[in-house]
Write a protein that holds these residues in place. Sequence first.
Motif, PDB file in Angstrom:
ATOM      1  N   SER A 130      -6.991  12.567  -0.472  1.00  0.00           N
ATOM      2  CA  SER A 130      -7.321  11.443  -1.360  1.00  0.00           C
ATOM      3  C   SER A 130      -7.169  11.869  -2.820  1.00  0.00           C
ATOM      4  O   SER A 130      -6.746  11.074  -3.659  1.00  0.00           O
ATOM      5  CB  SER A 130      -8.721  10.897  -1.067  1.00  0.00           C
ATOM      6  N   ASP A 131      -7.476  13.139  -3.131  1.00  0.00           N
ATOM      7  CA  ASP A 131      -7.257  13.645  -4.488  1.00  0.00           C
ATOM      8  C   ASP A 131      -5.771  13.685  -4.837  1.00  0.00           C
ATOM      9  O   ASP A 131      -5.375  13.323  -5.945  1.00  0.00           O
ATOM     10  CB  ASP A 131      -7.842  15.056  -4.645  1.00  0.00           C
ATOM     11  N   VAL A 132      -4.968  14.144  -3.886  1.00  0.00           N
ATOM     12  CA  VAL A 132      -3.509  14.205  -4.096  1.00  0.00           C
ATOM     13  C   VAL A 132      -2.960  12.801  -4.316  1.00  0.00           C
ATOM     14  O   VAL A 132      -2.155  12.566  -5.218  1.00  0.00           O
ATOM     15  CB  VAL A 132      -2.819  14.902  -2.908  1.00  0.00           C
ATOM     16  N   LEU A 133      -3.401  11.859  -3.501  1.00  0.00           N
ATOM     17  CA  LEU A 133      -2.936  10.473  -3.624  1.00  0.00           C
ATOM     18  C   LEU A 133      -3.347   9.886  -4.975  1.00  0.00           C
ATOM     19  O   LEU A 133      -2.546   9.237  -5.650  1.00  0.00           O
ATOM     20  CB  LEU A 133      -3.506   9.656  -2.465  1.00  0.00           C
ATOM     21  N   ALA A 134      -4.570  10.146  -5.399  1.00  0.00           N
ATOM     22  CA  ALA A 134      -5.075   9.610  -6.668  1.00  0.00           C
ATOM     23  C   ALA A 134      -4.299  10.140  -7.869  1.00  0.00           C
ATOM     24  O   ALA A 134      -4.214   9.465  -8.903  1.00  0.00           O
ATOM     25  CB  ALA A 134      -6.552   9.952  -6.827  1.00  0.00           C
ATOM     26  N   ALA A 135      -3.714  11.316  -7.724  1.00  0.00           N
ATOM     27  CA  ALA A 135      -2.982  11.934  -8.833  1.00  0.00           C
ATOM     28  C   ALA A 135      -1.567  11.395  -9.011  1.00  0.00           C
ATOM     29  O   ALA A 135      -0.916  11.689 -10.023  1.00  0.00           O
ATOM     30  CB  ALA A 135      -2.922  13.451  -8.629  1.00  0.00           C
TER      31      ALA A 135
ATOM     32  N   TYR B 153       0.826  -1.208   0.000  1.00  0.00           N
ATOM     33  CA  TYR B 153       0.000   0.000   0.000  1.00  0.00           C
ATOM     34  C   TYR B 153       0.857   1.254   0.000  1.00  0.00           C
ATOM     35  O   TYR B 153       1.815   1.366   0.761  1.00  0.00           O
ATOM     36  CB  TYR B 153      -0.900   0.046   1.249  1.00  0.00           C
ATOM     37  N   ALA B 154       0.459   2.215  -0.826  1.00  0.00           N
ATOM     38  CA  ALA B 154       1.038   3.558  -0.767  1.00  0.00           C
ATOM     39  C   ALA B 154       0.270   4.325   0.307  1.00  0.00           C
ATOM     40  O   ALA B 154      -0.923   4.089   0.507  1.00  0.00           O
ATOM     41  CB  ALA B 154       0.904   4.255  -2.108  1.00  0.00           C
ATOM     42  N   THR B 155       0.947   5.232   0.998  1.00  0.00           N
ATOM     43  CA  THR B 155       0.274   6.026   2.029  1.00  0.00           C
ATOM     44  C   THR B 155       0.615   7.498   1.874  1.00  0.00           C
ATOM     45  O   THR B 155       1.722   7.854   1.458  1.00  0.00           O
ATOM     46  CB  THR B 155       0.668   5.581   3.454  1.00  0.00           C
ATOM     47  N   LEU B 156      -0.339   8.319   2.215  1.00  0.00           N
ATOM     48  CA  LEU B 156      -0.125   9.752   2.362  1.00  0.00           C
ATOM     49  C   LEU B 156      -0.570  10.082   3.773  1.00  0.00           C
ATOM     50  O   LEU B 156      -1.764  10.009   4.094  1.00  0.00           O
ATOM     51  CB  LEU B 156      -0.923  10.551   1.329  1.00  0.00           C
ATOM     52  N   THR B 157       0.400  10.375   4.638  1.00  0.00           N
ATOM     53  CA  THR B 157       0.137  10.623   6.049  1.00  0.00           C
ATOM     54  C   THR B 157       0.131  12.119   6.311  1.00  0.00           C
ATOM     55  O   THR B 157       1.096  12.809   6.002  1.00  0.00           O
ATOM     56  CB  THR B 157       1.217   9.950   6.927  1.00  0.00           C
ATOM     57  N   LEU B 158      -0.966  12.613   6.892  1.00  0.00           N
ATOM     58  CA  LEU B 158      -1.129  14.046   7.118  1.00  0.00           C
ATOM     59  C   LEU B 158      -0.706  14.477   8.512  1.00  0.00           C
ATOM     60  O   LEU B 158      -0.876  13.739   9.470  1.00  0.00           O
ATOM     61  CB  LEU B 158      -2.604  14.450   6.967  1.00  0.00           C
ATOM     62  N   ASP B 159      -0.216  15.699   8.587  1.00  0.00           N
ATOM     63  CA  ASP B 159      -0.175  16.432   9.840  1.00  0.00           C
ATOM     64  C   ASP B 159      -1.493  17.184   9.872  1.00  0.00           C
ATOM     65  O   ASP B 159      -1.683  18.160   9.138  1.00  0.00           O
ATOM     66  CB  ASP B 159       0.988  17.445   9.864  1.00  0.00           C
ATOM     67  N   GLN B 160      -2.432  16.704  10.650  1.00  0.00           N
ATOM     68  CA  GLN B 160      -3.749  17.333  10.676  1.00  0.00           C
ATOM     69  C   GLN B 160      -3.685  18.695  11.374  1.00  0.00           C
ATOM     70  O   GLN B 160      -2.805  18.936  12.200  1.00  0.00           O
ATOM     71  CB  GLN B 160      -4.736  16.422  11.401  1.00  0.00           C
ATOM     72  N   ARG B 161      -4.619  19.565  11.034  1.00  0.00           N
ATOM     73  CA  ARG B 161      -4.722  20.858  11.716  1.00  0.00           C
ATOM     74  C   ARG B 161      -4.785  20.607  13.222  1.00  0.00           C
ATOM     75  O   ARG B 161      -5.431  19.663  13.671  1.00  0.00           O
ATOM     76  CB  ARG B 161      -5.989  21.597  11.272  1.00  0.00           C
ATOM     77  N   ASN B 162      -4.111  21.435  13.966  1.00  0.00           N
ATOM     78  CA  ASN B 162      -4.053  21.292  15.430  1.00  0.00           C
ATOM     79  C   ASN B 162      -3.558  19.915  15.851  1.00  0.00           C
ATOM     80  O   ASN B 162      -3.879  19.437  16.923  1.00  0.00           O
ATOM     81  CB  ASN B 162      -5.421  21.544  16.074  1.00  0.00           C
ATOM     82  N   LEU B 163      -2.779  19.275  14.982  1.00  0.00           N
ATOM     83  CA  LEU B 163      -2.346  17.885  15.189  1.00  0.00           C
ATOM     84  C   LEU B 163      -3.529  16.993  15.578  1.00  0.00           C
ATOM     85  O   LEU B 163      -3.450  16.154  16.451  1.00  0.00           O
ATOM     86  CB  LEU B 163      -1.220  17.788  16.223  1.00  0.00           C
TER      87      LEU B 163
ATOM     88  N   PRO C 242       1.260   8.940 -10.149  1.00  0.00           N
ATOM     89  CA  PRO C 242       1.280   7.949 -11.234  1.00  0.00           C
ATOM     90  C   PRO C 242       1.493   6.505 -10.771  1.00  0.00           C
ATOM     91  O   PRO C 242       1.091   5.574 -11.468  1.00  0.00           O
ATOM     92  CB  PRO C 242       2.432   8.420 -12.130  1.00  0.00           C
ATOM     93  N   GLU C 243       2.076   6.314  -9.599  1.00  0.00           N
ATOM     94  CA  GLU C 243       2.346   4.952  -9.114  1.00  0.00           C
ATOM     95  C   GLU C 243       1.154   4.346  -8.375  1.00  0.00           C
ATOM     96  O   GLU C 243       1.217   3.206  -7.910  1.00  0.00           O
ATOM     97  CB  GLU C 243       3.542   4.946  -8.143  1.00  0.00           C
ATOM     98  N   ILE C 244       0.072   5.103  -8.259  1.00  0.00           N
ATOM     99  CA  ILE C 244      -1.059   4.677  -7.446  1.00  0.00           C
ATOM    100  C   ILE C 244      -2.298   4.474  -8.316  1.00  0.00           C
ATOM    101  O   ILE C 244      -2.576   5.264  -9.213  1.00  0.00           O
ATOM    102  CB  ILE C 244      -1.323   5.718  -6.339  1.00  0.00           C
ATOM    103  N   ASN C 245      -3.033   3.408  -8.030  1.00  0.00           N
ATOM    104  CA  ASN C 245      -4.279   3.132  -8.728  1.00  0.00           C
ATOM    105  C   ASN C 245      -5.379   3.996  -8.104  1.00  0.00           C
ATOM    106  O   ASN C 245      -5.797   3.741  -6.971  1.00  0.00           O
ATOM    107  CB  ASN C 245      -4.635   1.652  -8.615  1.00  0.00           C
ATOM    108  N   PRO C 246      -5.880   5.008  -8.812  1.00  0.00           N
ATOM    109  CA  PRO C 246      -6.863   5.911  -8.230  1.00  0.00           C
ATOM    110  C   PRO C 246      -8.221   5.266  -7.950  1.00  0.00           C
ATOM    111  O   PRO C 246      -9.049   5.834  -7.247  1.00  0.00           O
ATOM    112  CB  PRO C 246      -7.001   7.020  -9.282  1.00  0.00           C
ATOM    113  N   LYS C 247      -8.429   4.049  -8.462  1.00  0.00           N
ATOM    114  CA  LYS C 247      -9.680   3.336  -8.208  1.00  0.00           C
ATOM    115  C   LYS C 247      -9.593   2.447  -6.970  1.00  0.00           C
ATOM    116  O   LYS C 247     -10.549   1.752  -6.631  1.00  0.00           O
ATOM    117  CB  LYS C 247     -10.065   2.505  -9.425  1.00  0.00           C
ATOM    118  N   LYS C 248      -8.414   2.467  -6.313  1.00  0.00           N
ATOM    119  CA  LYS C 248      -8.212   1.638  -5.119  1.00  0.00           C
ATOM    120  C   LYS C 248      -7.679   2.496  -3.972  1.00  0.00           C
ATOM    121  O   LYS C 248      -6.545   2.345  -3.523  1.00  0.00           O
ATOM    122  CB  LYS C 248      -7.233   0.495  -5.417  1.00  0.00           C
TER     123      LYS C 248
END
Length: 142
Positions: free
Chosen positions: A90-95, A49-59, A97-103
Motif C-alpha cells: 500500500s505504501d508502494v502504491l501510494a507513492a 482503479y490502479a492495482t498492485l498485485t503481489l506474488d505473496q510469500r509461499n504463493l 504519481p498517477e494514484i491518489n494516496p488518499k483513496k
Amino acid sequence: MKAKGKKIQALLRIPANSSSSPGLVLLPGAGVSKEAEQGLAAELSKMGYATLTLDQRNLGSINVDKDLELFKAGLEPVEYDMVYDALKASDVLAAQPEINPKKLAILGESNGGRFAILACALNPSLKGVIGISTAGYGTEKN
C-alpha cells in the motif's frame, strides 16, 4: 518491492490517462500467482482503479502448525510477514504519481482476503477492504 529483507514480485496496472486513480492492493488466494490475477486487475482498471498485485510469500499458502511453532519460539510467523507485505504494497502504491494516496484499499481472495482484512485493520489510512471468499484457519476442534 522489498519487504522484511525479501524481494516481493508485483505487477502494477494503472488505468490509461490516469492522473489521480484510486488504488487497490490485490492479494491472490493460496497458490495463485500475480499473473493469474491479471484478469481481475484488467477489469478493475476498466473501472478506473490502479492495482498492485503481489506474488505473496509461499504463493499465499501458510503452514498453520509451523507458524504456531515459530510464534511459540518468539519468532514471527510467515503469516505476519505476508500481512506486512500487504502494508508495504500500500505504501508502494501510494507513492505512484498517477494514484491518489488518499483513496487506497486492499482486495484479497481466499487466504489473500484474510491477509487483506488484517492489513486494513492495522492501517487506518486505508479506505476499505474487499474480501472474496476469505479462508478459515482449519483449526476447528473435533
